[in-house]
Design an enzyme around this catalytic site. Structure first.
Site, PDB file in Angstrom:
ATOM      1  N   GLN A   1       0.635  -1.201   0.099  1.00  0.00           N
ATOM      2  CA  GLN A   1       0.057   0.009   0.087  1.00  0.00           C
ATOM      3  C   GLN A   1       0.833   1.310  -0.181  1.00  0.00           C
ATOM      4  O   GLN A   1       0.674   2.306  -0.833  1.00  0.00           O
ATOM      5  CB  GLN A   1      -0.811  -0.140   1.205  1.00  0.00           C
ATOM      6  CG  GLN A   1      -1.986  -0.939   1.227  1.00  0.00           C
ATOM      7  CD  GLN A   1      -3.127  -0.320   0.004  1.00  0.00           C
ATOM      8  OE1 GLN A   1      -3.763   0.593   0.250  1.00  0.00           O
ATOM      9  NE2 GLN A   1      -2.991  -1.103  -1.143  1.00  0.00           N
TER      10      GLN A   1
ATOM     11  N   GLY B   1      -4.679   3.491   9.257  1.00  0.00           N
ATOM     12  CA  GLY B   1      -4.636   3.071   7.882  1.00  0.00           C
ATOM     13  C   GLY B   1      -3.451   3.189   7.046  1.00  0.00           C
ATOM     14  O   GLY B   1      -2.596   4.255   7.524  1.00  0.00           O
TER      15      GLY B   1
ATOM     16  N   GLU C   1      -3.248   5.731   1.956  1.00  0.00           N
ATOM     17  CA  GLU C   1      -3.484   6.994   1.484  1.00  0.00           C
ATOM     18  C   GLU C   1      -2.158   8.048   1.502  1.00  0.00           C
ATOM     19  O   GLU C   1      -1.714   8.518   0.918  1.00  0.00           O
ATOM     20  CB  GLU C   1      -4.579   7.837   1.778  1.00  0.00           C
ATOM     21  CG  GLU C   1      -5.946   7.358   1.227  1.00  0.00           C
ATOM     22  CD  GLU C   1      -7.124   7.838   1.776  1.00  0.00           C
ATOM     23  OE1 GLU C   1      -7.452   8.819   1.181  1.00  0.00           O
ATOM     24  OE2 GLU C   1      -7.589   7.539   2.727  1.00  0.00           O
TER      25      GLU C   1
END
Lengths: 329, 695
Positions: free
Chosen positions: B594, B658, B661
């Site tokens: 990611q 997370g 992003e």
């Protein structure tokens, strides 16, 4: 659905006869461009005549020391061919700078020459385009013009030719073998693609039913230094902003001669004869590179979005000449 | 809230669905098996504003295999069209080019497409405006109620601090329109059944429950009679973060042919007007500092565009509210409402363009002060959140910068401004900070059931959009249940499962994992450590009061080496390195993927991405992947993503934030700053194409 006939003749003459008999018929080889056009609605043929069985897919030595490349030779095979890599590295480099591995596996030598512009308006049937629909107007002239031609364009069309291979072939002074309804003929590569003028719908000098059967290369000039340089925003899988194919010979610190072609600047691979003339016999200096490049680009007519192509072309040619002559300066 | 440590979390674990994906057996929405499906193809407006006065459908209807041609004249009325995005075929008004004006349902995709091409639309065209031009347009201030944060903020005496500043940076930065372009285009397979009316969607979405809620409201159905599933999704980047007009069109089409499944896959070109995009921005930054680079004022004025039919705000100024310490600051957001498609989330909305502007400005300040850019950021480190005064749940930007500088070899650089030459190439290095809010969104529910096979089934309507969420949630479940991952069976991607929040805002793992932890706790309370077969408990994530007590952000530091060709201006990035503070990392393997993916998308934004709008027609002219360049493998050189060993004790029971992003945020600034160091040229507008470096 739009039904169309499909045939796959075994001989080139049969393919030519089939296409010549039907104004709506088109030759199909690798299909990497034509199939896109079918999907986009840019092309709606009544028949596809598949020439993959009919075309030669070998590279043969010619008696004069040159080679004959069958029009059916895939781009990837041609790029990897030992004789091409050894004797015409500029061609191999140009091929490998184009498209992607998958596309090069499918695309053929003949098809590559005949691929059409990627002008965004040509490919979008909702916008006017003289090349797609003669007389409808040119959307690129006042529209998104970053990729537009700066040399040899017209008020009817500012599209550029997208091929890398053809730029190298132009510098190598290739000849195109054509089989038409009236027989065979040979067209020099730098007369094969047209400038748009008032008839941008015609990319080449071919007529309906003419089939490219081979490309012939003369023997490479003795002791020539060659390079293909492609400038693009992304490191792979993008069309050239500007590209340069150069075949130069140097003796005693002077240019003997130079064969130079530009891609990305015009409706056709652009043979830089003015630059070639400016280099002939001149000493190998930075000034000579610049003068030659400036001379060629003096006739450039950029638009709002593509003025950068002029200095970019000048710089790229100068850069290529500098690298090719590094050890003799 | 300390998590028990088991080997499940923190172990580099391969994607559970990896073998199915690489062997082509993982069903994406379009592959959902259906008997005798029909296919939908839309007709899009070719004018940017006006009315579709007459839609000629006769020719299309005559085509063999066509079942229905929908237009605003015959489409059923929808129950709720308050949100204009969903008022599909409800009137003849055209609000942007590329809007649905008709659609064909046919027996094959080819027939549907051909019939759509035969539909002829007459327009009454009105003047339109599609290009952002803040100097010449009416701008409005967005409403706080739409975004959840005030459009403008002001602290301290900004004018006095700017006047007092020894060093002032006052520049305008521009970012272009960008389009998300996930690999899998948006796809919906819809089935309408009657008695009672029921709608089932197999959808490529980031949130099955959010799509269900929208569809139920728009079609006037009981949510119980709407089911949305998304077993596998090929990327979203925000563009699949809510229901979109194509969902409604598919629902309308399915309703026209009840009992028959209707398949609808948008083409790549359709995506450039129908699924959202990142607004272009024009951002003025003013930084006032003392001679040592200590900030006195930070002012960030951001302008973007929105569609006249629906407001969306690219909140680029938010980052300047909390990033650096300063006694005075102001931020503003303004919008031009134009005749354009509706912008929406694109990976790190707000932060991605905002941090390009702020972090480029910080580089300019460092240069103006003669302070090392890493050191400048360290000097402006705030003790508490400048916006709220709250303590940080964990702010380790300085450690990211220090560790990154060490790993990258930052201090080997010649600190003088460029050009720095290496043969035909100009070479430089650059740094930029990254930030992204740490989210734990309320509302997710999970269920735990013990089976007769000795395995636990954990159910939650989460969606794995390709991030590795399925694997991470399985690891989290195993940790919560204190069992090996092999004893967990995870069920996700179906609105019939307990409700889950959307896979967006880097919130999924955090929010869903919290619900899983709570469900396991409730399950143990109810059934103990040794449950019997069939034992089952469902629980909703309870409110976490720490969310209001702490400022929760992830941070990072990007370092880049850039080479710019001296003759051609070609920009290449041989080396990118990021160090991130993202709490505890659940799965190093998918987390790295990611972070690296975010960095590559940042590289792509820095060098390539730009949706070019033709102001005459109102459409994106480069609306396909040949024209809209994203980074290729050949563009990516060395790329390293590292993270600090840490846990966030306040965010959620896992201590994990997370990672989807933050990788994109700041990357374009690091590359632009490196290009400046390489060439001596400061480019304040993305993308950094070769022409900007020609001279």
């Amino acid at each position: 659905m739009r039904p169309f006939d499909y045939e796959r003749p075994a001989r080139a003459s049969e393919a030519v006869a089939a296409v010549a008999a039907d104004p709506g018929a088109r030759f199909l080889a690798g299909g990497t461009n034509l199939v896109d056009h079918l999907k986009l609605g840019v092309s709606a043929p009544t028949a596809l005549v598949d020439v993959r069985d009919a075309l030669d897919d070998t590279v043969q030595a010619l008696g004069d020391g040159g080679v004959r490349i069958g029009a059916g030779v895939p781009n990837s095979d041609l790029a990897a061919h030992p004789e091409i890599r050894r004797r015409y590295p500029v061609l191999s480099a140009a091929l490998l700078a184009g498209a992607s591995g998958q596309l090069r596996n499918m695309a053929t030598t003949g098809g590559n020459l005949l691929q059409r512009t990627r002008c965004v308006y040509f490919q979008d049937v909702t916008t006017p385009c003289n090349k797609r629909e003669p007389g409808s107007g040119c959307s690129a002239l006042e529209g998104h013009g970053r990729d537009n031609a700066v040399l040899g364009a017209s008020e009817f069309c500012v599209a550029t030719h997208p091929s890398d291979m053809a730029v190298a072939l132009c510098a190598l002074e290739a000849r195109v073998r054509v089989l038409g309804p009236d027989g065979e003929r040979t067209v020099p590569l730098d007369h094969f693609h047209r400038l748009p003028g008032a008839a941008p719908e015609r990319d080449t000098v071919l007529s309906h039913g003419d089939l490219v059967t081979a490309v012939e290369l003369p023997p490479p000039p003795e002791a020539a230094r060659t390079a293909y340089r492609k400038v693009r925003e992304r490191a792979s899988y993008a069309f050239a902003l500007v590209s340069v194919a150069a075949v130069v010979r140097v003796r005693g610190g002077r240019f003997v001669d130079a064969h130079i072609a530009f891609g990305g600047l015009a409706h056709a691979p652009w043979r830089a004869r003015r630059a070639e003339e400016a280099l002939r016999g001149r000493p190998v200096t930075e000034e000579a590179f610049r003068v030659a490049a400036d001379t060629e680009l003096a006739g450039a007519r950029p638009g709002r979005d593509n003025a950068f192509k002029v200095p970019l072309a000048v710089n790229t040619l100068a850069s290529v000449l500098r690298e090719l002559t590094e050890e003799v300066r | 809230m300390t998590a028990p440590r088991t080997p499940a979390v923190g172990a580099p674990t391969a994607r559970l669905e990896g073998p199915a994906k690489v062997t082509g057996t993982a069903p994406y929405a379009y592959e959902h098996p259906a008997t005798d499906p029909l296919y939908l193809h839309p007709v899009l407006s070719t004018v940017a504003r006006g009315r579709a006065t007459v839609v000629h459908t006769a020719e299309a209807e005559l085509l063999k295999g066509v079942h229905a041609v929908l237009t605003s004249a015959n489409a059923p009325r929808l129950a709720d069209t308050e949100d204009a995005e969903f008022a599909v075929l409800q009137s003849d008004e055209v609000a942007f080019r590329g809007q649905f004006v008709a659609a064909v349902v046919a027996e094959t995709p080819e027939t549907a497409r051909e019939a759509a091409a035969l539909v002829r639309v007459e327009y009454e065209e009105r003047p339109h405006e599609v290009e952002l031009d803040p100097g010449h347009q009416d701008l409005h201030t967005p409403r706080e109620s739409d975004t959840g944060s005030p459009p403008d903020t002001r602290q301290g005496d900004v004018e006095a601090e700017l006047a007092r500043a020894v060093v002032l940076v006052d520049e305008v930065y521009r970012t272009p329109r960008q389009d998300n372009n996930p690999m899998e285009p948006h796809t919906t397979v819809a089935l309408w059944e009657t008695l009672p009316d029921r709608l089932t969607l197999y959808d490529s979405t980031q949130g099955v429950h959010t799509v269900r809620e929208t569809m139920a409201a728009v079609f006037g159905l009981d949510p119980e009679n709407v089911r949305v599933t998304a077993p596998h999704v090929g990327g979203g980047f925000g563009a699949k973060g809510a229901a979109k007009a194509h969902n409604v069109l598919a629902g309308l089409a399915a309703r026209a042919v009840p009992g028959r499944t209707v398949k609808f896959a948008l083409t790549r070109r359709h995506m450039f007007s129908l699924v959202g995009y990142r607004s272009p921005t024009v951002q003025r930054i003013r930084l006032g500092a003392d001679a040592a680079g200590r900030l006195g004022a930070v002012v960030h004025d951001s302008t973007g565009l929105t569609s006249r039919v629906k407001e969306y705000v690219e909140q680029s100024g938010l980052c300047s509210r909390m990033m650096y310490a300063a006694p005075a600051r102001a931020t503003t957001h303004r919008l031009a409402a134009l005749d354009v498609p509706i912008p929406f989330w694109m990976r790190a909305p707000g932060e991605a363009p905002g941090m390009f502007a702020l972090e480029t400005a910080m580089d300019e300040l460092a240069e103006a002060c003669g302070v090392d850019p890493v050191e400048l950021r360290v000097r402006n480190e705030p003790g508490a959140d400048p916006e709220t005064g709250r303590p940080w749940s964990g702010r380790r930007l300085v450690e990211c910068l220090r560790e990154g500088a060490e790993r990258f070899g930052w201090y080997e650089r010649d600190p003088s401004p460029g050009p720095h030459r290496d043969g035909q190439w100009l070479v430089g290095t650059g740094v930029a900070s990254a930030v992204h809010p740490r989210a734990n969104n309320p509302g997710s529910v999970a269920e735990v059931e013990y089976g007769s096979d000795g395995r636990y089934t954990v159910s939650i309507g989460a969606v794995d959009i390709g991030t590795g969420a399925r694997t991470a949630l399985t690891q989290i479940s195993a940790e919560a249940l204190d069992c090996p991952v092999g004893r967990v069976r995870l069920r996700i991607g179906d609105s019939d499962l307990p409700g889950a929040t959307v896979a967006g805002g880097s919130s999924g793992t955090s929010s869903w994992g919290t619900a899983v932890f709570e469900a396991v706790r409730a399950f143990r309370d109810e059934h103990g450590a040794d449950p019997g077969p069939g034992a089952r408990t469902r629980a909703e994530a309870s409110h976490n009061p720490d969310l209001e007590r702490y400022a929760m952000y992830s941070f990072g530091a990007h370092f880049a080496e850039v080479r710019v060709h001296a003759d051609t201006g070609e920009v290449r990035v041989p080396r990118m390195l990021g160090v991130f503070s993202v709490g505890r990392v659940i799965n190093p393997r998918t987390a790295r993927s990611q972070l690296v993916g975010g960095m590559v998308m940042g590289l792509s934004a820095a060098l390539h991405e730009h949706s070019v709008v033709d102001p005459r027609h109102g459409h994106v002219v480069n609306g396909d992947l040949a024209g809209y360049h994203v980074a290729t493998n050949a563009d990516v050189g060395g790329v390293e993503a590292h993270w600090l060993d840490e846990t966030d004790p306040h965010l959620n029971p896992m201590g994990a934030a997370g990672v989807g992003e933050i990788g994109i945020v700041g990357m374009p600034a690091a590359i632009g700053n490196a290009a400046r160091h390489a060439t001596g040229l400061r480019v304040r507008e993305l993308p950094l194409t070769p022409d900007r470096f020609l001279h």
